[in-house]
Write a protein that holds these residues in place. Structure first.
Motif, mmCIF file in Angstrom:
data_model
loop_
_atom_site.group_PDB
_atom_site.id
_atom_site.type_symbol
_atom_site.label_atom_id
_atom_site.label_comp_id
_atom_site.label_asym_id
_atom_site.label_seq_id
_atom_site.Cartn_x
_atom_site.Cartn_y
_atom_site.Cartn_z
ATOM 1 N N UNK A 1 0.803 -1.128 0.120
ATOM 2 C CA UNK A 1 0.100 0.148 0.027
ATOM 3 C C UNK A 1 0.984 1.325 0.006
ATOM 4 N N UNK A 2 0.217 2.444 -0.176
ATOM 5 C CA UNK A 2 0.906 3.673 -0.040
ATOM 6 C C UNK A 2 1.077 4.327 1.142
ATOM 7 N N UNK B 1 5.304 -3.518 2.121
ATOM 8 C CA UNK B 1 6.106 -2.728 1.146
ATOM 9 C C UNK B 1 5.250 -1.336 0.809
ATOM 10 N N UNK B 2 5.812 -0.323 1.108
ATOM 11 C CA UNK B 2 5.274 1.086 0.739
ATOM 12 C C UNK B 2 5.523 1.247 -0.816
ATOM 13 N N UNK B 3 4.560 1.220 -1.392
ATOM 14 C CA UNK B 3 4.567 1.166 -3.106
ATOM 15 C C UNK B 3 4.625 2.559 -3.665
ATOM 16 N N UNK B 4 4.419 3.650 -2.728
ATOM 17 C CA UNK B 4 4.388 4.794 -3.385
ATOM 18 C C UNK B 4 5.521 5.188 -4.456
ATOM 19 N N UNK B 5 5.167 5.798 -5.499
ATOM 20 C CA UNK B 5 6.405 6.073 -6.372
ATOM 21 C C UNK B 5 7.261 4.787 -6.927
ATOM 22 N N UNK C 1 6.679 -3.354 -12.182
ATOM 23 C CA UNK C 1 7.764 -4.189 -12.227
ATOM 24 C C UNK C 1 8.614 -4.002 -11.104
ATOM 25 N N UNK C 2 8.925 -2.503 -10.521
ATOM 26 C CA UNK C 2 9.736 -2.570 -9.127
ATOM 27 C C UNK C 2 9.158 -3.277 -8.147
ATOM 28 N N UNK C 3 7.842 -3.019 -7.950
ATOM 29 C CA UNK C 3 7.297 -3.469 -6.743
ATOM 30 C C UNK C 3 7.462 -5.059 -6.700
ATOM 31 N N UNK C 4 6.990 -5.716 -7.876
ATOM 32 C CA UNK C 4 7.313 -7.296 -8.139
ATOM 33 C C UNK C 4 8.678 -7.663 -7.899
ATOM 34 N N UNK C 5 9.528 -6.963 -7.990
ATOM 35 C CA UNK C 5 10.896 -7.224 -7.768
ATOM 36 C C UNK C 5 11.400 -7.279 -6.149
ATOM 37 N N UNK D 1 -2.575 0.026 -12.181
ATOM 38 C CA UNK D 1 -1.237 -0.200 -11.544
ATOM 39 C C UNK D 1 -1.434 -1.418 -10.584
ATOM 40 N N UNK D 2 -2.710 -1.385 -9.869
ATOM 41 C CA UNK D 2 -2.645 -2.467 -8.751
ATOM 42 C C UNK D 2 -2.710 -3.941 -9.592
#
Length: 356
Positions: A201-202, A219-223, A227-231, A253-254
């Motif tokens: 979440x943000x 994981x804070x997904x802000x910004x 693909x980066x979140x997946x990594x 995006x979600x």
């Protein structure tokens, strides 16, 4: 009775004194003691989902997360006698179409919803429940009407997605994208089933809430890009990704974040509904889905046939939907709650408990 009504999209709601609903032979009259304020209600108040053919009658009473007590029943209703404490699924099912007969009443060919039927919306003192033999679900001892309002839409939706559509098993890893009402319930349910949960979440407050509900990591997904979140998810989950992702938001995006978080052979269950930005159309990485054998399942509400399993887990203390309630308000306060939703300023579940 007092009923809070939508008279025009995006215009302030108005309380009216209206007649208590009349009931037919197959109906029940339920006195509402708790009624949730859901983001779905906010979408409906905004006039969303016209692109899928949804047309909200005007005026209408919203509210579809209902806990209450049966006051009267029609002559053909079986069970659910006056005095029975009940929850009311938001998908009113007919009971005789092929979907209902097969146990998927959430996909009923003749379904209706409280906000489409006069006298059935939950932001009122009483509601009429059609086909009450099926659509009034009795609450066992240990499950309160507040629990019923909490599980009414968001919680039971998360249960269906996690337990049935994604078929989460003990020992698996699960990423939950979006830690609003559905997402936090998904964290709790997946944890209760023995999974290792990663919350995304943000907002730091929502990440902290996920930790309290059993998430092993957040994981804070802000910004960050999907693909980066997946990594980052893969780094936490041993380099491979998670077995299951739950998309509890529904925007592009979600959904992409949920997919990129999966390992090979991973499963995605999506319960979020899109808004004006996407209008229900998302661009999918179809080649990656093929190469990785990712599977994707939509999940809508919860069929009446699966309520016993959910309610038994609550009665046994394995699940605690009431802990998600952060505010109890009066009918007069509903508008202020809707006004906070565009900027995601509501935390947890807000429930109307004062009707007069």
């Amino acid at each position: 009775m007092r009923s809070l009504r939508v008279e025009n999209f995006r215009k302030p709601l108005v309380i009216h004194n209206v007649p208590i609903p009349e009931i037919g032979e197959d109906d029940a009259l339920v006195r509402v003691t708790a009624s949730g304020i859901c983001r779905t209600d906010w979408h409906l108040w905004n006039g969303d989902w016209s692109w899928v053919g949804l047309k909200l009658p005007m005026p209408t009473t919203l509210g579809h997360e209902i806990g209450g007590v049966v006051e009267r029943i029609g002559s053909r209703v079986i069970g659910n006698q006056p005095g029975t404490r009940v929850t009311v699924p938001f998908n009113f099912a007919c009971g005789h179409c092929p979907c209902c007969v097969s146990g998927t009443q959430n996909l009923c060919d003749n379904a209706s919803w409280p906000f489409l039927l006069e006298g059935s919306g939950g932001w009122a003192e009483y509601v009429r429940v059609p086909n009450a033999t099926l659509n009034c679900v009795a609450l066992p001892d240990g499950v309160t009407e507040l629990d019923a309002a909490a599980l009414g839409c968001r919680y039971m939706t998360a249960y269906r997605a996690v337990h049935s559509r994604a078929a989460v098993r003990g020992g698996e890893t699960v990423a939950v994208v979006g830690l609003g009402g559905v997402g936090l319930a998904a964290v709790e349910i997946a944890n209760a089933l023995g999974a290792q949960v990663i919350g995304l979440d943000r907002k730091q407050s929502q990440l902290a809430a996920a930790k309290k509900l059993g998430a092993v990591a957040t994981i804070n997904i802000d910004g960050l890009t999907p693909e980066q979140i997946g990594e980052r998810v893969k780094a936490i989950s041993g380099g491979r990704g998670v077995h299951v992702s739950i998309d509890a938001v529904g925007v592009s995006k979600a959904t992409l974040t949920a997919l990129y978080s999966l390992r090979k052979g991973g499963r995605l269950a999506t319960v979020g509904l899109s808004s004006e930005e996407d209008k229900g159309q998302l661009t999918m990485p179809i080649d990656l889905m093929v190469f990785n054998e990712w599977s994707m399942a939509g999940s809508l509400g919860n069929p009446q046939s699966e309520y016993p399993g959910l309610l038994n887990m609550i009665a046994a203390g394995r699940l605690k939907p009431r802990q998600h309630i952060t505010e109890e308000v009066a009918l007069e306060n509903v508008q202020s709650v809707l006004d906070r939703m565009p900027t995601f300023e509501t935390n947890g579940y807000v429930v109307v408990t004062k009707f007069n």
